[in-house]
Scaffold this active site. Structure first.
Site, PDB file in Angstrom:
ATOM      1  N   PRO A  89       0.823  -1.224   0.000  1.00 63.43           N
ATOM      2  CA  PRO A  89       0.000   0.000   0.000  1.00 63.43           C
ATOM      3  C   PRO A  89       0.857   1.274   0.000  1.00 63.43           C
ATOM      4  O   PRO A  89       0.344   2.350  -0.271  1.00 63.43           O
ATOM      5  CB  PRO A  89      -0.810  -0.100   1.293  1.00 63.43           C
ATOM      6  CG  PRO A  89      -0.703  -1.527   1.715  1.00 63.43           C
ATOM      7  CD  PRO A  89       0.588  -2.040   1.182  1.00 63.43           C
ATOM      8  N   GLU A 117       3.467  -8.725   8.149  1.00 62.60           N
ATOM      9  CA  GLU A 117       3.363  -7.257   8.211  1.00 62.60           C
ATOM     10  C   GLU A 117       4.286  -6.550   7.234  1.00 62.60           C
ATOM     11  O   GLU A 117       4.194  -5.347   7.064  1.00 62.60           O
ATOM     12  CB  GLU A 117       3.640  -6.763   9.637  1.00 62.60           C
ATOM     13  CG  GLU A 117       2.803  -7.429  10.715  1.00 62.60           C
ATOM     14  CD  GLU A 117       1.314  -7.437  10.387  1.00 62.60           C
ATOM     15  OE1 GLU A 117       0.791  -6.375   9.999  1.00 62.60           O
ATOM     16  OE2 GLU A 117       0.688  -8.518  10.490  1.00 62.60           O
ATOM     17  N   ARG A 155      -3.550  -8.677 -20.478  1.00 54.09           N
ATOM     18  CA  ARG A 155      -4.580  -8.453 -21.511  1.00 54.09           C
ATOM     19  C   ARG A 155      -4.182  -7.387 -22.524  1.00 54.09           C
ATOM     20  O   ARG A 155      -4.852  -7.226 -23.547  1.00 54.09           O
ATOM     21  CB  ARG A 155      -5.947  -8.178 -20.881  1.00 54.09           C
ATOM     22  CG  ARG A 155      -6.013  -6.964 -20.002  1.00 54.09           C
ATOM     23  CD  ARG A 155      -7.245  -7.015 -19.125  1.00 54.09           C
ATOM     24  NE  ARG A 155      -8.486  -7.001 -19.910  1.00 54.09           N
ATOM     25  CZ  ARG A 155      -8.926  -5.949 -20.583  1.00 54.09           C
ATOM     26  NH1 ARG A 155      -8.224  -4.842 -20.613  1.00 54.09           N
ATOM     27  NH2 ARG A 155     -10.064  -6.013 -21.257  1.00 54.09           N
ATOM     28  N   ASP A 170     -11.482  -0.725 -24.873  1.00 57.10           N
ATOM     29  CA  ASP A 170     -11.712  -0.452 -23.457  1.00 57.10           C
ATOM     30  C   ASP A 170     -11.812   1.043 -23.252  1.00 57.10           C
ATOM     31  O   ASP A 170     -10.973   1.794 -23.723  1.00 57.10           O
ATOM     32  CB  ASP A 170     -10.535  -0.955 -22.600  1.00 57.10           C
ATOM     33  CG  ASP A 170     -10.509  -2.456 -22.499  1.00 57.10           C
ATOM     34  OD1 ASP A 170     -11.501  -3.085 -22.907  1.00 57.10           O
ATOM     35  OD2 ASP A 170      -9.497  -2.985 -22.014  1.00 57.10           O
TER      36      ASP A 170
END
Ligand code: 4GX
Length: 266
Positions: A89, A117, A155, A170
């Site tokens: 993150p 962690e 993709r 897309d």
């Protein structure tokens, strides 16, 4: 393109890679996904892969030695230009633009999908090229994040999508959210399909879809409209993007949409 995933749960990666578009791409040899399990490099008889953090506190970290050995093994197998990516993150937020850049450059990727962690910061400094995040939330492991990278990049690799479902179509390739879609029947509980979609007028249909995409993006993700206006004239080479940016037609379509939605909700 080769993906090497460092993971204590390779079954998660293998399962996810066996389905759908990704499964077919691997079967046809268009991309390859290899899993490397740090546990296979553990040296004690319990095959320990976690360790306690200096300074104390709750939770464990990944044990340095098996993780470093797994990364080394991946580097040996991968091309010399391979990039080592740490999913976390704290990383740079992934979006379609960064996904496209990786797919175009197509380096081998070594993705570290950690558990516990985290990892020792010196490992990050010495072995990691880039730190990527898939979003501002916390997962219980990096496997799903690594899968998001593999899926989104794969993709865009040549041959992975058929012509029919070409990634060029897309909406995100144009920096917009997708337009609404409809399939049979023509009426569901009294709700009908927008007439233009039944008209057979392909130009009118394309304009309507673009207008819906612009309108929804304006309603739900206004910052993407701002980014598109700024991107005008700075579009990437044609292989990666076309129609990216702002023009008079888009301005007209969005203005029309906003007028029509004045009494609606924003
Ligand atoms: N976007 N996580 C990483 C932490 C961790 C533990 C051990 C390495 C070793 C995430 C995300 C994410 C959860 C993956 C915490 N890393 N990854 N993990 N959001 O939430 O990428």
């Amino acid at each position: 393109m080769n993906f090497y995933v460092i993971s204590l749960f390779p079954e998660m990666i293998e399962q996810a890679c066996s389905c759908g578009v990704l499964g077919r791409a691997i079967k046809h040899g268009l991309i390859r996904v290899h899993c490397i399990n740090p546990r296979d490099f553990a040296q004690d008889r319990h095959r320990t892969v976690d360790d306690r953090p200096y300074g104390g506190g709750p939770g464990m970290l990944m044990k340095w030695q098996p993780l470093a050995a797994a990364i080394d093994a991946a580097k040996q197998q991968a091309s010399a230009m391979a990039k080592v990516i740490y999913m976390s993150p704290q990383g740079k937020l992934l979006n379609q633009q960064s996904v496209r850049q990786v797919a175009d450059a197509a380096p081998d990727l070594i993705l570290i999908a950690g558990r516990y962690e985290g990892i020792d910061e010196r490992l990050v400094e010495q072995l990691i090229d880039e730190e990527w995040s898939i979003g501002d939330y916390v997962l219980s492991g990096g496997e799903l994040a690594a899968m998001v990278v593999i899926d989104a990049v794969a993709r865009l690799c040549p041959g992975v999508l058929g012509d029919e479902q070409s990634a060029q179509q897309d909406s995100f390739m144009q920096g917009l959210l997708d337009c609404p879609h409809y399939t049979r029947p023509e009426e569901i509980h009294g709700y009908t399909v927008p007439a233009v979609l039944l008209s057979g007028d392909h130009k009118a249909i394309a304009q309507w879809r673009l207008q819906q995409a612009l309108g929804r993006t304006w309603l739900r993700r206004p910052e993407l409209i701002e980014a598109l206006k700024k991107a005008t004239g700075t579009a990437a080479p044609e292989s990666t993007a076309h129609n990216v940016g702002w023009d008079d037609n888009k301005e007209k379509l969005l203005t029309e949409f906003i007028q029509a939605n004045k009494n609606g909700s924003r």
